[in-house]
Motif scaffolding. Structure first.
Motif, mmCIF file in Angstrom:
data_model
loop_
_atom_site.group_PDB
_atom_site.id
_atom_site.type_symbol
_atom_site.label_atom_id
_atom_site.label_comp_id
_atom_site.label_asym_id
_atom_site.label_seq_id
_atom_site.Cartn_x
_atom_site.Cartn_y
_atom_site.Cartn_z
ATOM 1 N N LEU A 21 0.825 -1.208 0.000
ATOM 2 C CA LEU A 21 0.000 0.000 0.000
ATOM 3 C C LEU A 21 0.860 1.259 0.000
ATOM 4 C CD1 LEU A 21 -2.909 -0.965 2.412
ATOM 5 C CD2 LEU A 21 -3.013 -0.664 -0.065
ATOM 6 N N ALA A 22 1.983 1.229 0.693
ATOM 7 C CA ALA A 22 2.887 2.380 0.693
ATOM 8 C C ALA A 22 3.489 2.583 -0.697
ATOM 9 C CB ALA A 22 3.988 2.197 1.724
ATOM 10 N N LEU A 23 3.901 1.486 -1.345
ATOM 11 C CA LEU A 23 4.494 1.605 -2.678
ATOM 12 C C LEU A 23 3.470 2.029 -3.727
ATOM 13 C CD1 LEU A 23 6.949 -1.429 -2.786
ATOM 14 C CD2 LEU A 23 7.492 0.994 -2.577
ATOM 15 N N TRP A 29 6.596 5.693 -3.873
ATOM 16 C CA TRP A 29 7.146 5.024 -5.057
ATOM 17 C C TRP A 29 8.375 5.787 -5.555
ATOM 18 C CZ3 TRP A 29 6.381 0.524 -7.620
ATOM 19 C CH2 TRP A 29 7.003 0.403 -8.860
ATOM 20 N N ASP A 30 8.242 7.114 -5.683
ATOM 21 C CA ASP A 30 9.375 7.923 -6.136
ATOM 22 C C ASP A 30 10.573 7.775 -5.207
ATOM 23 O OD1 ASP A 30 7.824 8.852 -8.214
ATOM 24 O OD2 ASP A 30 7.339 10.755 -7.237
ATOM 25 N N SER A 34 13.215 5.429 -7.106
ATOM 26 C CA SER A 34 14.044 6.454 -7.752
ATOM 27 C C SER A 34 13.662 6.673 -9.214
ATOM 28 C CB SER A 34 15.526 6.090 -7.661
ATOM 29 O OG SER A 34 15.914 5.962 -6.328
ATOM 30 N N ARG A 35 12.387 6.606 -9.494
ATOM 31 C CA ARG A 35 11.884 6.940 -10.827
ATOM 32 C C ARG A 35 10.446 7.404 -10.684
ATOM 33 N NH1 ARG A 35 9.460 2.322 -14.159
ATOM 34 N NH2 ARG A 35 8.929 0.786 -12.600
ATOM 35 N N PRO A 36 9.965 8.170 -11.643
ATOM 36 C CA PRO A 36 8.613 8.725 -11.519
ATOM 37 C C PRO A 36 7.537 7.652 -11.435
ATOM 38 C CG PRO A 36 9.832 9.813 -13.278
ATOM 39 C CD PRO A 36 10.660 8.653 -12.827
ATOM 40 N N ALA A 37 6.560 7.917 -10.621
ATOM 41 C CA ALA A 37 5.471 6.962 -10.414
ATOM 42 C C ALA A 37 4.573 6.832 -11.632
ATOM 43 C CB ALA A 37 4.652 7.380 -9.197
ATOM 44 N N ALA A 38 4.530 7.852 -12.461
ATOM 45 C CA ALA A 38 3.665 7.804 -13.642
ATOM 46 C C ALA A 38 4.068 6.682 -14.593
ATOM 47 C CB ALA A 38 3.694 9.147 -14.352
ATOM 48 N N GLN A 39 5.329 6.321 -14.596
ATOM 49 C CA GLN A 39 5.803 5.244 -15.477
ATOM 50 C C GLN A 39 5.291 3.878 -15.046
ATOM 51 O OE1 GLN A 39 10.043 5.469 -15.392
ATOM 52 N NE2 GLN A 39 10.139 7.372 -16.569
#
Length: 108
Positions: A21-23, A29-30, A34-39
């Motif tokens: 749930l946290a991720l 997630w960011d 270490s990468r954008p969550a939109a991806q």
């Protein structure tokens, strides 16, 4: 199965559910990957569903271990402990939470 096994399973499921749930949240997630969550929008939706299912299975494991009044109390305590463990991990070593999401890649 002995009640101690059910309670250990419940604790593991509660921790895993809280991590998933946290991720599923953009900020965490960011921080962890270490990468954008939109991806990773589809994967994050899957994590949200898996996290909720894991917490529900944790409640069922508690119910298998003890009578309902005690099981619900233990389940809430496990939820609190899992949330606290995830919060501390996010604060000190967020990269450790990558172990709970092997489907995600860390490259940009």
């Amino acid at each position: 199965m002995h009640s101690a096994y059910w309670l250990c399973l419940a604790a593991l499921l509660a921790l895993t559910g809280m991590v998933w749930l946290a991720l599923a949240m953009t900020a965490h997630w960011d921080q962890v990957m270490s990468r954008p969550a939109a991806q990773a929008a589809p994967l994050r939706r899957l994590l949200r569903t898996a996290g909720a299912l894991s917490l529900a299975l944790s409640a069922l494991a508690c119910l298998a271990a003890d009578r309902p009044s005690m099981a619900i109390l233990v389940w809430f305590m496990l939820l609190a402990a899992g949330a606290l463990a995830v919060a501390f991990t996010l604060a000190w070593q967020p990269a450790l939470l990558r172990l709970f999401c092997p489907l995600a890649t860390t490259r940009r």
